[in-house]
Design a protein around this motif. Structure first.
Motif, PDB file in Angstrom:
ATOM      1  N   MET A  83       0.817  -1.204   0.000  1.00 31.00           N
ATOM      2  CA  MET A  83       0.000   0.000   0.000  1.00 31.00           C
ATOM      3  C   MET A  83       0.857   1.263   0.000  1.00 31.00           C
ATOM      4  O   MET A  83       1.979   1.263   0.495  1.00 31.00           O
ATOM      5  CB  MET A  83      -0.955  -0.007   1.191  1.00 31.00           C
ATOM      6  N   SER A  84       0.297   2.305  -0.578  1.00 30.27           N
ATOM      7  CA  SER A  84       0.975   3.599  -0.624  1.00 30.27           C
ATOM      8  C   SER A  84       0.938   4.247   0.763  1.00 30.27           C
ATOM      9  O   SER A  84       0.205   3.823   1.649  1.00 30.27           O
ATOM     10  CB  SER A  84       0.286   4.515  -1.625  1.00 30.27           C
ATOM     11  N   ARG A  85       1.704   5.310   0.919  1.00 26.05           N
ATOM     12  CA  ARG A  85       1.725   6.052   2.180  1.00 26.05           C
ATOM     13  C   ARG A  85       0.316   6.573   2.518  1.00 26.05           C
ATOM     14  O   ARG A  85      -0.116   6.490   3.672  1.00 26.05           O
ATOM     15  CB  ARG A  85       2.730   7.196   2.093  1.00 26.05           C
ATOM     16  N   ASP A  86      -0.401   7.095   1.530  1.00 30.43           N
ATOM     17  CA  ASP A  86      -1.758   7.593   1.778  1.00 30.43           C
ATOM     18  C   ASP A  86      -2.703   6.471   2.191  1.00 30.43           C
ATOM     19  O   ASP A  86      -3.537   6.650   3.089  1.00 30.43           O
ATOM     20  CB  ASP A  86      -2.308   8.306   0.539  1.00 30.43           C
ATOM     21  N   GLU A  87      -2.596   5.310   1.547  1.00 25.61           N
ATOM     22  CA  GLU A  87      -3.431   4.167   1.921  1.00 25.61           C
ATOM     23  C   GLU A  87      -3.106   3.713   3.345  1.00 25.61           C
ATOM     24  O   GLU A  87      -4.001   3.405   4.127  1.00 25.61           O
ATOM     25  CB  GLU A  87      -3.225   3.014   0.943  1.00 25.61           C
ATOM     26  N   PHE A  88      -1.826   3.676   3.671  1.00 21.98           N
ATOM     27  CA  PHE A  88      -1.379   3.306   5.017  1.00 21.98           C
ATOM     28  C   PHE A  88      -1.985   4.260   6.045  1.00 21.98           C
ATOM     29  O   PHE A  88      -2.568   3.844   7.036  1.00 21.98           O
ATOM     30  CB  PHE A  88       0.147   3.340   5.077  1.00 21.98           C
ATOM     31  N   ASP A  89      -1.847   5.567   5.785  1.00 14.92           N
ATOM     32  CA  ASP A  89      -2.361   6.572   6.719  1.00 14.92           C
ATOM     33  C   ASP A  89      -3.869   6.460   6.906  1.00 14.92           C
ATOM     34  O   ASP A  89      -4.390   6.736   7.986  1.00 14.92           O
ATOM     35  CB  ASP A  89      -1.999   7.982   6.246  1.00 14.92           C
ATOM     36  N   ALA A  90      -4.578   6.039   5.862  1.00 12.50           N
ATOM     37  CA  ALA A  90      -6.036   5.939   5.923  1.00 12.50           C
ATOM     38  C   ALA A  90      -6.507   4.790   6.806  1.00 12.50           C
ATOM     39  O   ALA A  90      -7.617   4.850   7.348  1.00 12.50           O
ATOM     40  CB  ALA A  90      -6.611   5.782   4.519  1.00 12.50           C
ATOM     41  N   VAL A  91      -5.697   3.755   6.974  1.00 10.86           N
ATOM     42  CA  VAL A  91      -6.166   2.571   7.705  1.00 10.86           C
ATOM     43  C   VAL A  91      -5.391   2.251   8.981  1.00 10.86           C
ATOM     44  O   VAL A  91      -5.796   1.371   9.731  1.00 10.86           O
ATOM     45  CB  VAL A  91      -6.191   1.311   6.804  1.00 10.86           C
ATOM     46  N   VAL A  92      -4.295   2.957   9.239  1.00 10.52           N
ATOM     47  CA  VAL A  92      -3.473   2.642  10.405  1.00 10.52           C
ATOM     48  C   VAL A  92      -3.516   3.805  11.396  1.00 10.52           C
ATOM     49  O   VAL A  92      -3.128   4.923  11.075  1.00 10.52           O
ATOM     50  CB  VAL A  92      -2.016   2.321  10.000  1.00 10.52           C
TER      51      VAL A  92
END
Length: 95
Positions: free
Chosen positions: A28-37
Motif C-alpha cells: 500500500m501507498s503512504r496515503d493508503e497506510f495513513d487511511a487505515v493505520v
C-alpha cells in the motif's frame, strides 16, 4: 483457540485486518497506510520484537518501491491459533 464468547465478535473483526500489510501483490501507498493505520499503532512481531508505526510504514513503503510480493497467501503466511485478551475496558490485544 479458546476465546470467551463475549470476545469472539471482537476477535473476528480484528482478524479481518490480519495480515493488514500483506494482502495485495503491491504494498500500500503512504496515503493508503495513513487511511487505515491509527497514529497510535504499534506492532509486536511473531519473534516478539516491537515495531513503531513509523518503522512499519517505512518497511511497507520500501516493499512498494521495490515491487516486492506482498500477498500473504502467495508467501505462505497464515495466522493460526489467534487469541484475544482484554487489557483495559476498551483495549484488546490480539496475539
Amino acid at each position: 483457540m479458546t476465546v470467551p464468547h463475549e470476545l469472539r465478535l471482537i476477535l473476528d473483526e480484528l482478524m479481518e485486518f490480519e495480515p493488514l500489510f500483506h494482502r495485495t501483490r503491491v504494498a500500500m501507498s503512504r496515503d493508503e497506510f495513513d487511511a487505515v493505520v491509527d497514529p497510535e499503532f504499534r506492532e509486536i512481531g511473531a519473534s516478539g520484537a516491537r515495531y513503531t508505526r513509523d518503522y512499519v510504514q517505512s518497511v511497507v513503503e520500501t516493499r512498494r518501491l521495490r515491487g516486492e510480493v506482498n500477498d500473504a497467501a502467495e508467501l505462505g503466511w497464515k495466522v493460526d491459533r489467534p487469541a484475544l485478551d482484554r487489557i483495559a475496558p476498551d483495549l484488546h490485544l490480539v496475539t
